[in-house]
Motif scaffolding. Structure first.
Motif, short mmCIF file in Angstrom:
data_model
loop_
_atom_site.label_atom_id
_atom_site.label_comp_id
_atom_site.label_asym_id
_atom_site.label_seq_id
_atom_site.Cartn_x
_atom_site.Cartn_y
_atom_site.Cartn_z
N LEU A 1 16.09 -7.98 14.99
CA LEU A 1 15.30 -8.81 14.08
C LEU A 1 15.21 -8.14 12.72
N GLU A 2 15.40 -8.94 11.69
CA GLU A 2 15.27 -8.45 10.32
C GLU A 2 14.66 -9.58 9.48
N ASP A 3 13.48 -9.31 8.91
CA ASP A 3 12.75 -10.34 8.14
C ASP A 3 12.47 -11.56 9.01
N SER A 4 12.08 -11.30 10.27
CA SER A 4 11.74 -12.35 11.23
C SER A 4 12.92 -13.24 11.59
N ARG A 5 14.11 -12.82 11.25
CA ARG A 5 15.31 -13.58 11.58
C ARG A 5 16.16 -12.80 12.57
N LEU A 6 16.77 -13.51 13.51
CA LEU A 6 17.60 -12.88 14.52
C LEU A 6 19.01 -12.69 13.99
N HIS A 7 19.51 -11.45 14.09
CA HIS A 7 20.85 -11.14 13.60
C HIS A 7 21.68 -10.56 14.75
N PRO A 8 22.75 -11.25 15.14
CA PRO A 8 23.62 -10.72 16.19
C PRO A 8 24.71 -9.81 15.62
N VAL A 9 25.05 -8.81 16.40
CA VAL A 9 26.16 -7.91 16.06
C VAL A 9 27.18 -8.01 17.18
N GLU A 10 28.37 -8.48 16.85
CA GLU A 10 29.40 -8.67 17.88
C GLU A 10 30.02 -7.34 18.27
N ILE A 11 30.21 -7.16 19.57
CA ILE A 11 30.83 -5.95 20.10
C ILE A 11 32.00 -6.38 20.98
N SER A 12 33.18 -5.93 20.62
CA SER A 12 34.38 -6.19 21.41
C SER A 12 34.71 -4.94 22.21
N ILE A 13 35.01 -5.13 23.49
CA ILE A 13 35.22 -4.00 24.40
C ILE A 13 36.54 -4.18 25.14
N PHE A 14 37.38 -3.16 25.08
CA PHE A 14 38.62 -3.11 25.85
C PHE A 14 38.43 -2.12 26.99
N VAL A 15 38.74 -2.57 28.20
CA VAL A 15 38.54 -1.75 29.39
C VAL A 15 39.87 -1.58 30.10
N THR A 16 40.33 -0.35 30.19
CA THR A 16 41.53 -0.02 30.94
C THR A 16 41.12 0.91 32.08
N ASN B 1 41.44 4.01 32.62
CA ASN B 1 40.85 5.29 32.23
C ASN B 1 40.60 5.38 30.72
N ALA B 2 40.30 4.23 30.11
CA ALA B 2 39.95 4.24 28.68
C ALA B 2 38.98 3.09 28.39
N LEU B 3 38.05 3.36 27.49
CA LEU B 3 37.10 2.35 27.02
C LEU B 3 37.12 2.36 25.50
N VAL B 4 37.33 1.18 24.92
CA VAL B 4 37.38 1.05 23.46
C VAL B 4 36.28 0.08 23.04
N THR B 5 35.42 0.51 22.12
CA THR B 5 34.37 -0.37 21.58
C THR B 5 34.66 -0.63 20.11
N VAL B 6 34.57 -1.89 19.73
CA VAL B 6 34.79 -2.30 18.34
C VAL B 6 33.53 -3.01 17.87
N ARG B 7 32.81 -2.39 16.94
CA ARG B 7 31.55 -2.96 16.44
C ARG B 7 31.80 -3.75 15.16
N GLU B 8 31.07 -4.84 15.04
CA GLU B 8 31.20 -5.68 13.85
C GLU B 8 30.68 -4.98 12.61
N ASN B 9 29.58 -4.24 12.76
CA ASN B 9 29.02 -3.47 11.65
C ASN B 9 28.21 -2.31 12.21
N ALA B 10 27.64 -1.52 11.31
CA ALA B 10 26.94 -0.29 11.71
C ALA B 10 25.51 -0.52 12.15
N HIS B 11 25.02 -1.78 12.17
CA HIS B 11 23.67 -2.04 12.66
C HIS B 11 23.54 -1.67 14.13
N PHE B 12 24.62 -1.78 14.87
CA PHE B 12 24.61 -1.33 16.26
C PHE B 12 24.79 0.18 16.29
N ASP B 13 23.73 0.87 16.71
CA ASP B 13 23.71 2.33 16.68
C ASP B 13 24.40 2.87 17.93
#
Length: 321
Positions: free
Chosen positions: A87-102, A104-116
């Motif tokens: 939530l930011e200024d009472s508004r809901l903001h989604p951050v998309e996270i794309s995940i590749f799962v192999t 023996n490997a995990l890849v995360t791709v974040r839309e922006n840096a809001h996701f810590d």
């Protein structure tokens, strides 16, 4: 910005190595590699796809906006789309996270840096005894952090709905600002439901034994995660129904208050109509009882006061005033 980690036999052995070394590490079945990309370009993802042999359609989906939370199953890997919310200024903001799962490997791709991502790695480090479960352990920590954010939001929305319920029956009528707050809350809950409800299908797919994503030791943790997802989805649906009831009650109360106002206005108009009728009648240019003397004035004044008083008492008794 790129973050990388290398686990071997459940132990963290390396961090911060370049992506070019990923293909060398994943060839060893005993290694588990994780790396994170924040707002990467097309060239960066293409290089990652070449290192891990990712499907072209999965790589393209990373750049497709407003994807629904889902799991796509390919021959060599899984592609997962999820959303972390804040939530930011009472508004809901989604951050998309794309995940590749192999395997023996995990890849995360974040839309922006809001996701810590540091909070996710802190969870991994706090449960290091489970790291021997490899990708299954890393994926659970990531999804658990995402679902916890959904759970925190639905708890907050529940408190706001309760506050609106209490305020709805106060003597003070709801202001325009209160109505705007109700609209914003309803809009935020719709946004939460859009990303939280499909997570049931995401986690349920991961629990499929034929995919071999979840190890037996991690199965109870994923079942607990699935339970949290179900609670968020059901809680959100219940709150949406409550908000609909609140809105209908608010509209009913507005109609009730309008009727009360109309009753009061009608009552006062009736009271005022009586002296108007009497004075209008005596205003005719003809003789009347008391014409030409002060007694006629006092008689008309007495009739006006008595008739108005009787109407006032009658309306007050009916609670119209």
């Amino acid at each position: 910005m790129v973050r990388t980690r290398l686990y071997r036999d459940g132990n963290l052995v390396s961090e911060g190595f370049p992506i070019a070394e990923v293909s060398d590490h994943v060839t060893d079945p005993g290694n588990v590699v994780w790396f994170d990309l924040c707002a990467p370009g097309a060239a960066d993802l293409e290089r990652v796809g070449e290192e891990l042999g990712l499907h072209t359609l999965a790589v393209e989906d990373v750049f497709q906006e407003h994807q629904r939370p889902k799991v796509d199953v390919y021959d060599s890997h899984l592609f997962i789309t999820a959303y972390w919310l804040h939530l930011e200024d009472s508004r809901l903001h989604p951050v998309e996270i794309s995940i590749f799962v192999t395997p023996n490997a995990l890849v995360t791709v974040r839309e922006n840096a809001h996701f810590d991502i540091d909070k996710v790695t802190a969870r991994w480090d706090a449960s290091g005894d489970l790291a021997k479960n490899g990708v299954s352990f890393l994926l659970h920590g990531l999804l658990d952090y995402v679902v916890d954010a959904h759970f925190d939001l639905v708890e907050r929305f529940d408190e706001e709905v309760e506050a609106l319920e209490d305020q709805l029956f106060e003597e003070r009528p709801m202001t325009r600002q209160d109505a705007r707050k109700m609209f914003t809350l309803r809009k935020n809950m719709v946004g939460l439901r859009k990303v939280a409800t499909p997570m049931r299908e995401v986690v349920n797919t991961l629990l499929r034994r034929d995919l071999h994503v979840v190890t037996p030791e991690m199965m109870p943790y994923y079942q607990d995660l699935y339970d949290h997802v179900l609670r968020v989805a059901e809680w959100t649906d219940n709150l949406r129904d409550l908000m609909s009831n609140l809105r209908e009650t608010h509209m009913s109360q507005q109609g009730f208050r309008l009727n009360e106002i109309m009753k009061k206005l009608t009552s006062w108009a009736a009271i005022i109509a009586v002296p108007t009728m009497i004075t209008g009648f005596y205003g005719q240019n003809v003789p009347y009882p008391g014409f030409g003397s002060s007694a006629g004035f006092w008689w008309s004044s007495t009739i006006i006061v008595v008739a108005s008083g009787l109407l006032y008492l009658a309306f007050k008794k009916r609670d119209w005033l």
